[in-house]
Scaffold this motif. Sequence first.
Motif: not given
Length: 54
Positions: A7, A32, A34-35, A37
Amino acid sequence: MYLILEDETGVISKAEASEFCLRKLIQMLREHKEYIKGDLYLTDMNYYWEKVEL
């Protein structure tokens, strides 16, 4: 094989499974994205490193 997530803060998370299972997981993660990172890598921790694009 391993799926590695690094991350933005440098924390590394690792999942171990067969390559088939990890590629299925990657397909699910794309739904998914967008979740997620950070950077994802598929690796054998030795010679094979593939950056995963979601």
